[in-house]
Design a protein around this motif. Sequence first.
Motif, short mmCIF file in Angstrom:
data_model
loop_
_atom_site.label_atom_id
_atom_site.label_comp_id
_atom_site.label_asym_id
_atom_site.label_seq_id
_atom_site.Cartn_x
_atom_site.Cartn_y
_atom_site.Cartn_z
N LEU A 184 -39.56 15.26 -79.11
CA LEU A 184 -38.34 14.49 -78.91
C LEU A 184 -38.21 14.06 -77.46
CD1 LEU A 184 -35.85 16.75 -80.89
CD2 LEU A 184 -36.63 14.48 -81.59
N PRO A 185 -38.05 12.77 -77.19
CA PRO A 185 -37.74 12.36 -75.81
C PRO A 185 -36.41 12.95 -75.39
CG PRO A 185 -37.45 10.53 -77.35
CD PRO A 185 -38.09 11.63 -78.12
N MET A 186 -36.24 13.18 -74.10
CA MET A 186 -35.04 13.82 -73.58
C MET A 186 -34.25 12.85 -72.71
SD MET A 186 -36.20 17.72 -72.60
CE MET A 186 -34.50 18.23 -72.39
N VAL A 187 -32.93 12.86 -72.89
CA VAL A 187 -32.05 12.12 -72.00
C VAL A 187 -31.05 13.13 -71.44
CG1 VAL A 187 -30.43 10.23 -71.73
CG2 VAL A 187 -32.24 10.08 -73.45
N SER A 188 -31.01 13.24 -70.10
CA SER A 188 -30.14 14.22 -69.44
C SER A 188 -29.12 13.50 -68.57
CB SER A 188 -30.98 15.18 -68.59
OG SER A 188 -31.93 15.87 -69.38
N LEU A 189 -27.87 13.85 -68.73
CA LEU A 189 -26.78 13.30 -67.93
C LEU A 189 -26.33 14.38 -66.97
CD1 LEU A 189 -24.85 11.61 -70.90
CD2 LEU A 189 -26.76 10.68 -69.55
N VAL A 190 -26.70 14.25 -65.71
CA VAL A 190 -26.64 15.37 -64.77
C VAL A 190 -25.51 15.22 -63.76
CG1 VAL A 190 -27.91 16.54 -62.92
CG2 VAL A 190 -29.11 15.86 -65.00
N GLU A 191 -24.80 16.31 -63.56
CA GLU A 191 -23.83 16.44 -62.47
C GLU A 191 -23.54 17.93 -62.35
OE1 GLU A 191 -19.72 14.46 -60.82
OE2 GLU A 191 -19.91 14.78 -62.98
N SER A 192 -24.25 18.58 -61.46
CA SER A 192 -24.18 20.04 -61.44
C SER A 192 -24.16 20.58 -60.02
CB SER A 192 -25.38 20.64 -62.19
OG SER A 192 -25.42 22.04 -62.05
N GLY A 193 -23.42 21.65 -59.88
CA GLY A 193 -23.39 22.35 -58.60
C GLY A 193 -24.56 23.30 -58.43
N GLY A 194 -25.52 23.26 -59.35
CA GLY A 194 -26.68 24.13 -59.26
C GLY A 194 -26.39 25.49 -59.84
N ALA A 195 -27.13 26.48 -59.38
CA ALA A 195 -26.98 27.84 -59.90
C ALA A 195 -25.64 28.43 -59.49
CB ALA A 195 -28.12 28.72 -59.40
N ASN A 196 -25.02 29.14 -60.40
CA ASN A 196 -23.83 29.93 -60.07
C ASN A 196 -24.29 31.06 -59.15
OD1 ASN A 196 -21.78 31.95 -60.14
ND2 ASN A 196 -20.99 31.08 -62.04
N LEU A 197 -23.83 31.02 -57.90
CA LEU A 197 -24.34 31.95 -56.89
C LEU A 197 -24.02 33.40 -57.20
CD1 LEU A 197 -23.73 29.93 -53.60
CD2 LEU A 197 -25.82 30.16 -54.96
N ASN A 198 -23.04 33.64 -58.07
CA ASN A 198 -22.77 35.02 -58.48
C ASN A 198 -23.94 35.61 -59.26
OD1 ASN A 198 -20.16 35.13 -57.37
ND2 ASN A 198 -19.29 34.13 -59.17
N TYR A 199 -24.79 34.72 -59.82
CA TYR A 199 -25.91 35.18 -60.64
C TYR A 199 -27.22 34.57 -60.15
CZ TYR A 199 -21.83 36.19 -63.45
OH TYR A 199 -20.60 36.64 -63.86
N ALA A 200 -27.28 34.26 -58.86
CA ALA A 200 -28.45 33.59 -58.30
C ALA A 200 -29.73 34.38 -58.55
CB ALA A 200 -28.26 33.36 -56.81
N ALA A 201 -29.65 35.70 -58.41
CA ALA A 201 -30.84 36.53 -58.60
C ALA A 201 -31.30 36.52 -60.05
CB ALA A 201 -30.57 37.96 -58.15
N ASP A 202 -30.37 36.24 -60.97
CA ASP A 202 -30.71 36.26 -62.40
C ASP A 202 -31.34 34.96 -62.86
OD1 ASP A 202 -29.60 38.90 -62.91
OD2 ASP A 202 -27.63 37.97 -62.69
N VAL A 203 -31.15 33.89 -62.09
CA VAL A 203 -31.67 32.59 -62.54
C VAL A 203 -32.79 32.06 -61.66
CG1 VAL A 203 -29.43 31.99 -63.55
CG2 VAL A 203 -29.97 31.23 -61.24
N PHE A 204 -32.98 32.62 -60.47
CA PHE A 204 -33.91 32.02 -59.52
C PHE A 204 -35.35 32.04 -60.02
CE2 PHE A 204 -36.88 32.80 -55.91
CZ PHE A 204 -36.94 31.48 -55.48
N VAL A 205 -35.89 33.19 -60.34
CA VAL A 205 -37.31 33.29 -60.71
C VAL A 205 -37.58 32.57 -62.03
CG1 VAL A 205 -39.19 34.87 -61.34
CG2 VAL A 205 -37.69 35.40 -59.39
N GLU A 206 -36.78 32.86 -63.06
CA GLU A 206 -36.99 32.23 -64.36
C GLU A 206 -36.68 30.74 -64.33
OE1 GLU A 206 -38.14 33.49 -67.55
OE2 GLU A 206 -38.98 34.77 -66.00
#
Length: 536
Positions: free
Chosen positions: A139-161
Amino acid sequence: MPVLESALDPNSEEYRQNRDALLQAVEEFRAIEQQVRDTAEGKREKFEKRGQLLPHERVARLLDPGSPYLSLMNLAGYKMHDDKDGTEAGGGTIAGIGYVCGVRCLVTASNSAIKGGTVTPSGLHKTLRLQRIAQENRLPMVSLVESGGANLNYAADVFVEGARTFANQARLSAAGIPQITVVHGNATAGGAYQPGLSDYVVLVRNRAKMFLAGPPLLKAATGEIATDEELGGAEMHTGVAGTAEYLAENDADAIRHARDIMSKLGLRDAPPEDRPWQEPLYPPEQLLGVVPADSKKPYDVREIIARLADGSDFLDFKNDWDSATLCGWIDIEGQPVGVIGNNGPITPRGAAKAAQFIQLCDQTRRPLLFLHNTTGFMVGTDPEQNGVIKHGSKMIQAVANARVPKISILVGGSYGAGNYAMCGRGLDPRFIFAWPNAKVAVMGGQQAGTVLRIVAEAKQRANGLEPDEKVLDMLQQSTAQKLDAQSTALYGTARLWDDGIIDPRDTRKVLAYVLDICRQAEQRELNANTFGVARL
């Protein structure tokens, strides 16, 4: 033709009780979905002042009007991380499969109306699952983006993965699966690589911002002072850096660009095979009353199949040899399917039968549908001596290695290794959905509490102590309550054990849609390359 005759009485008191219980469960998860929409709606004035559309409005404008759309993982992260009351469920992302300029696509949108669309661990895992769906189904993907990035409260949980999302984007491009990204607002730090790794990028003038380090971090790190526009504005990226291909005037114009791009990709959905089919003999509304409100009461899974299959036509397989594990063939909107359901625990014979059936479907390229409602494999001296482990392993091997698309619907309980054998999340079904009454756990709460009580009592006696009945009662009850709370459909869908909770009445419609997605995937030709498309 072998047509199923229903024994269900829609006028009975039992039917009414079953229907009321399931309707209440449907209303519960729909109300939670609406709360999330209402939370985003509360930001309308803020978005309108900025000249922006709300995220749900962006998705609506992207999709072809009146075309089918399947929402995915609406309640990811429900009451997890920062979502204290359930109003922020969804993992910061709106997602689904729908049509854009006649092409079926996987569509995602940052839910920037809720905490700026920041990414929590559940949001990361949702993105990874969505990328897998796109890859498996071409399936082709269409992404509509507007994000502040990673929630810094959980930065360690999302950084590596989080790196996996980037790797997947590169591999999707290399596989020949196009990715179009519209940047409506901020795309900072790691978030800037999401559009950077896309094949086509559209930026909104005076709104889109893409940089690895924003002005405050830049000043802190190097002492350099720069404005947002100089550092990562839309005009800079389209006219100077060349990071993006198209400059849009506003959200609506950007979505128009995305649709124009999709229309020129040369992708065409293969038309469905012209096979005549008829509706089931029994209305989907009756699915609300099929499953007993009391999960301990048995029922015949054929009652569900009779309301899913074309013409309620079902060809049974080896029912005289084992009736607890049901196997047979149906069509859903003209698409042949092998179905496996549960009328009891999986016996040694049932496991062997199912393994043979799966191989027959694999041989003739018929997709497999698993209707989960099992307490697991049969236990006891007789099943053990008859090889329940051996035959259960054979069934799991067949499920794991079948090359045809596998679709799972959790219509009741799905416990222990029975969840694995019936193609639960860990066995990688192409799609998996849950009814709101579904239960998923290693075992029932009552059984777990009793097991721990027996073990604790034996340990006390082994230590020369007289068992403390109050302590054992408390252990038993607390264990049962904990496992029961962790087995609900809402608990499971929050943790992405499925691709979403569905209304039972929509089951046939959902199955027909995803089966057609699977059919299309086999027929869509891709032009793969080695490294993906890079901006030179």
